[in-house]
Design an enzyme around this catalytic site. Sequence first.
Site, PDB file in Angstrom:
ATOM      1  N   LYS A  33       0.834  -1.202   0.000  1.00  0.00           N
ATOM      2  CA  LYS A  33       0.000   0.000   0.000  1.00  0.00           C
ATOM      3  C   LYS A  33       0.873   1.257   0.000  1.00  0.00           C
ATOM      4  CE  LYS A  33      -3.464   0.125   2.955  1.00  0.00           C
ATOM      5  NZ  LYS A  33      -4.865   0.529   2.945  1.00  0.00           N
ATOM      6  N   GLY A 112      -8.173  -6.899   5.255  1.00  0.00           N
ATOM      7  CA  GLY A 112      -8.865  -6.879   6.544  1.00  0.00           C
ATOM      8  C   GLY A 112      -8.172  -7.646   7.651  1.00  0.00           C
ATOM      9  N   MET A 114      -5.288  -6.934   9.185  1.00  0.00           N
ATOM     10  CA  MET A 114      -4.610  -6.157  10.215  1.00  0.00           C
ATOM     11  C   MET A 114      -5.413  -4.880  10.487  1.00  0.00           C
ATOM     12  SD  MET A 114      -0.681  -6.942   9.458  1.00  0.00           S
ATOM     13  CE  MET A 114      -0.747  -6.218   7.859  1.00  0.00           C
ATOM     14  N   HIS A 470     -15.684  -8.804   2.005  1.00  0.00           N
ATOM     15  CA  HIS A 470     -14.646  -9.720   2.482  1.00  0.00           C
ATOM     16  C   HIS A 470     -14.876 -11.130   1.941  1.00  0.00           C
ATOM     17  CE1 HIS A 470     -13.020 -12.526   5.550  1.00  0.00           C
ATOM     18  NE2 HIS A 470     -11.985 -11.723   5.454  1.00  0.00           N
ATOM     19  N   SER A 797       9.950 -44.206 -21.225  1.00  0.00           N
ATOM     20  CA  SER A 797       8.938 -43.406 -20.535  1.00  0.00           C
ATOM     21  C   SER A 797       9.111 -43.648 -19.034  1.00  0.00           C
ATOM     22  CB  SER A 797       7.537 -43.817 -20.990  1.00  0.00           C
ATOM     23  OG  SER A 797       6.587 -43.072 -20.275  1.00  0.00           O
ATOM     24  N   THR A 800       7.062 -42.862 -13.114  1.00  0.00           N
ATOM     25  CA  THR A 800       7.556 -42.322 -11.838  1.00  0.00           C
ATOM     26  C   THR A 800       6.735 -42.773 -10.631  1.00  0.00           C
ATOM     27  OG1 THR A 800       6.400 -40.319 -12.513  1.00  0.00           O
ATOM     28  CG2 THR A 800       8.803 -40.299 -12.682  1.00  0.00           C
ATOM     29  N   ASN A 801       5.573 -43.381 -10.884  1.00  0.00           N
ATOM     30  CA  ASN A 801       4.853 -43.950  -9.733  1.00  0.00           C
ATOM     31  C   ASN A 801       5.669 -45.109  -9.179  1.00  0.00           C
ATOM     32  OD1 ASN A 801       2.814 -42.211 -10.524  1.00  0.00           O
ATOM     33  ND2 ASN A 801       1.718 -43.786 -11.671  1.00  0.00           N
ATOM     34  N   ASP A 802       6.000 -46.032 -10.080  1.00  0.00           N
ATOM     35  CA  ASP A 802       6.813 -47.169  -9.635  1.00  0.00           C
ATOM     36  C   ASP A 802       8.243 -46.747  -9.323  1.00  0.00           C
ATOM     37  OD1 ASP A 802       5.427 -49.670  -9.373  1.00  0.00           O
ATOM     38  OD2 ASP A 802       4.894 -49.452 -11.485  1.00  0.00           O
ATOM     39  N   CYS A 865       5.209 -40.799 -17.736  1.00  0.00           N
ATOM     40  CA  CYS A 865       3.782 -41.099 -17.737  1.00  0.00           C
ATOM     41  C   CYS A 865       3.256 -41.404 -16.341  1.00  0.00           C
ATOM     42  CB  CYS A 865       3.456 -42.233 -18.698  1.00  0.00           C
ATOM     43  SG  CYS A 865       4.240 -43.778 -18.230  1.00  0.00           S
ATOM     44  N   TYR A 885       8.481 -35.095 -23.724  1.00  0.00           N
ATOM     45  CA  TYR A 885       7.072 -34.828 -23.428  1.00  0.00           C
ATOM     46  C   TYR A 885       6.736 -35.239 -21.997  1.00  0.00           C
ATOM     47  CZ  TYR A 885       6.339 -39.816 -23.802  1.00  0.00           C
ATOM     48  OH  TYR A 885       6.418 -41.166 -23.575  1.00  0.00           O
TER      49      TYR A 885
END
Length: 915
Positions: A33, A112, A114, A470, A797, A800-802, A865, A885
């Site tokens: 401000k 609002g 402070m 608000h 590919s 990344t889960n496993d 993937c 990708y």
Amino acid sequence: MAKKWVYLFDQLDEARSYVGGDWEGVRGLLGGKGANLAEMTRIGLPVPPGFSVTTEACNAYLAEGMKFPGEMWEQELAALAEVEKKSGKKFGDSKNPLLVSCRSGAKFSMPGMMDTVLNIGLNEETVNGMIEATGDPRFVYDLYRRLIQMFGSVVMGVPDEPFEEVIAEFRDARGAKSDTELTADDWKGVGERFKEIFRRYCGIDFPSDPYEQLRLATEAVFKSWNGKRAIDYRNAAKIPHDLGTAVNIQTMVFGNMGQNSATGVSMTRNATTGEKKIEGDYLMNAQGEDVVAGIRATLPVEQMAETLPNAWNQFVDITRTLEQHYRNMQDVEFTVERGTLWMLQTRDGKRTAQAAVRIAADMAEEGLISREEAVMRVTPEQVDFFLHPQFNVSSRKAAIEEGRSLAAGLNVSPGAAVGVAAFDADLAESWAKKDGKKVIMVRPETKPDDVHGMLAAEGILTSRGGRTSHAALVARQFGKPAVVGVAALNIDMGQRLMKVGDKVINEGDWISIDGTTGEVFMGQLDTVVPDISDPWLMKLLLWADEFRRLDVWANADYPHDAKRARAYGARGIGLCRTEHMFFQAERLPHVQRLIMSNDPAVMRESLDALLHFQREDFAGLFRAMDGLPVIIRLIDPPLHEFLPSFENLLSELADSKVRLQHAASLKEIDDLLKKIEENERILKSVEALHEANPMLGLRGVRLGITMPELTQMQVRAIFEAACQCAKQGVDVHPEIMIPLTCHVNELKKQREALETVAKEVMAQERETIDYKFGTMIEVPRAALTADEIAEYAEFFSFGTNDLTQTTFGISRDDAEKGFLINYVQNGILPENPFVSIDDKGLAKLMQTGVELGRTTRPTLEVGICGEHGGDPKSIAICHRLGLNYVSCSPFRVPIARLAAAHAALKERGAGGHED
Ligand code: PEP
Ligand code: MG
């Protein structure tokens, strides 16, 4: 020289050089401000004179045991003397008194959260001076009582109720409906009573020394930085706690000096839709807090064109100047004092996701910002809002026909929400968090203390308040659907119910609200996720596509998913999990027979049946993705997943045996015996397939090698479908993907076996299909030996889960319901590695995989993937590692397109700024 703690609004250059020239630094020092008031002063806009006490002073005050740092107060007094000169008034003067406001202002706006004190400088003497100067005792006594009230509640913590009760008493005594009917004497009397309340609660007299008022108000603002609601807000908005707040002291200007005065708040564009049209509320003859408090019915700001035409024209010009200057939509506060317009605040306006997208796209087309900046200004989360639920059309129609439409209000934050009504924030939070209920928080209006309930709720509904209330601001910021200002709603907090006409909704009853249209319904409406056809989003995503290096593909198993993904901008299928198709009702029996039979004829028959289904599946995908690559992963999960569970089989068997003892007819005995025989046979197979660690067992490529008929059937289906489609003119690009490879020999063997089938089919069909053969990288060994593996793979590919599971040694199926969440909450892990790629460990393995793989095969296509493919943080890592990708669920494709562009633009240093 002593440290400078205080900067006049016209000392921006000094502040800038202190922080080394950078605007963010100025905002850090003077607060958002204060920095903007100084900037507006610099560019010649009408700003009432004032100064800012720095955030450094606040931090020093808080660190030094609530003591002003050396010389700060003296500097504040010196600055005040300058303001006196500029305004031609004197602080505490009995003839021509200067009144000031004292407001907080942190680097990031915390609406609002402070404290603010207005009208500082009034006491018995200056009141008289003001009355003489203005000739309006009613106005001055009203100001005075406001000061006592605000000072009492903000600085000394006196509750609001006793003050409000006094005003109500005076209204009743006069038979007045509203405060505007109270006279000068009334307000004078109210002020006297307020002083008594002050004395009673604080044990001291209301301070009559204006300097004492200013000192205490400054301290109160500093302290409010560590108030509970400010801390809660910072936690929710992820604002650091060590920034501190600045204090802005500014000459008061008055919007309540008669019918040529007004005050208002306004956005330079529509904050809900983004339309290029000034939007806001104002009140004639009122003070600023009257607009925000929602006590009096505000008017649309454009009506000022009729009531105060000169001020309006000047205001329109100023909004244009501000937009040009800040190159962003602004949220401004202004006051017109006896025809003169004053700007009290400007800041980048909070907006809905829809508005953020439209404003960014429009501003780029208007030449105000570059396309790169437009793309950077929209966050992936904002794109996500376009995929937010809306009410199902028929469900909405039915609700209307059944008379369940309750009321309508302002549509201030889009999206549909369904939940049970909770009438206060604590209950909303406890129902949502402890009881797992979906809650709509319903209030007459919201206050900063309500934020925890709003965050826990699905949506927010208020009976009062406008677009700048608000409730509206907070809902928009956090993306909560909200409908506010529903005047027809009669909330009875005592009985904990609300009424609209004769319809009654008790606390705990279901309601549905639509923040996009402003509608409110009784009961539960069905919701649907909309198609993202917003033209501005489309435009912005197309720009994003020009900047990104990563391609975005989708994980899709069925043609309708593939079509949706393509419509959302996917340029390939990165993962089709073929086993998902095996679970369908008409296919599962064939799969089970195949698994359990040793009879070659039965197996052949099952495979033929499955071949037929799979060929159709793949043909559908190829058609949907005409011209684009489709990666089909061969069967992955352990076979026991296709059979009934061991426990269920055992209990069924026991049950059949008991029933056999009590069987009443021969037919029943016969049926039960057959069932028992069948169950025992399946049980044997399940036992035979039982593994202690199935996720590390016979699955993925291991299964393909052990049971070659199954994967060979899949490859046959792929190539038969591809040839069939190619003959029909479809441009097919299948890519065959092997899961869970850990040794090059696995791939070598599979490739030989499967390519034989592929060639056979192509020869039979007299077609040549352009295909690739590749593997998932899902275990660390595969990444570490990627150079060998790439000999037999044209693409990788990252699953990344496993890969996360095998790198961390944490079970992906169990961890998230167990210790992992505790780990994250306690900071043992910085974040959930199944959500965002672990940059220190997993990303290193990926990097090794990419580098080694491309050493052997420079043209190697590399993608991801796993679920991380749709996570913006992980997408940035994939960009850095040079993947080709990312592949994610169709619904995340637009988000991934934007996140990939952000990664590329950040690398180029085109930071822009994000709203
Ligand atoms: C993975 O492991 O990341 C993957 C995509 O495969 P799935 O989730 O099917 O195991
Ligand atoms: Mg996997």
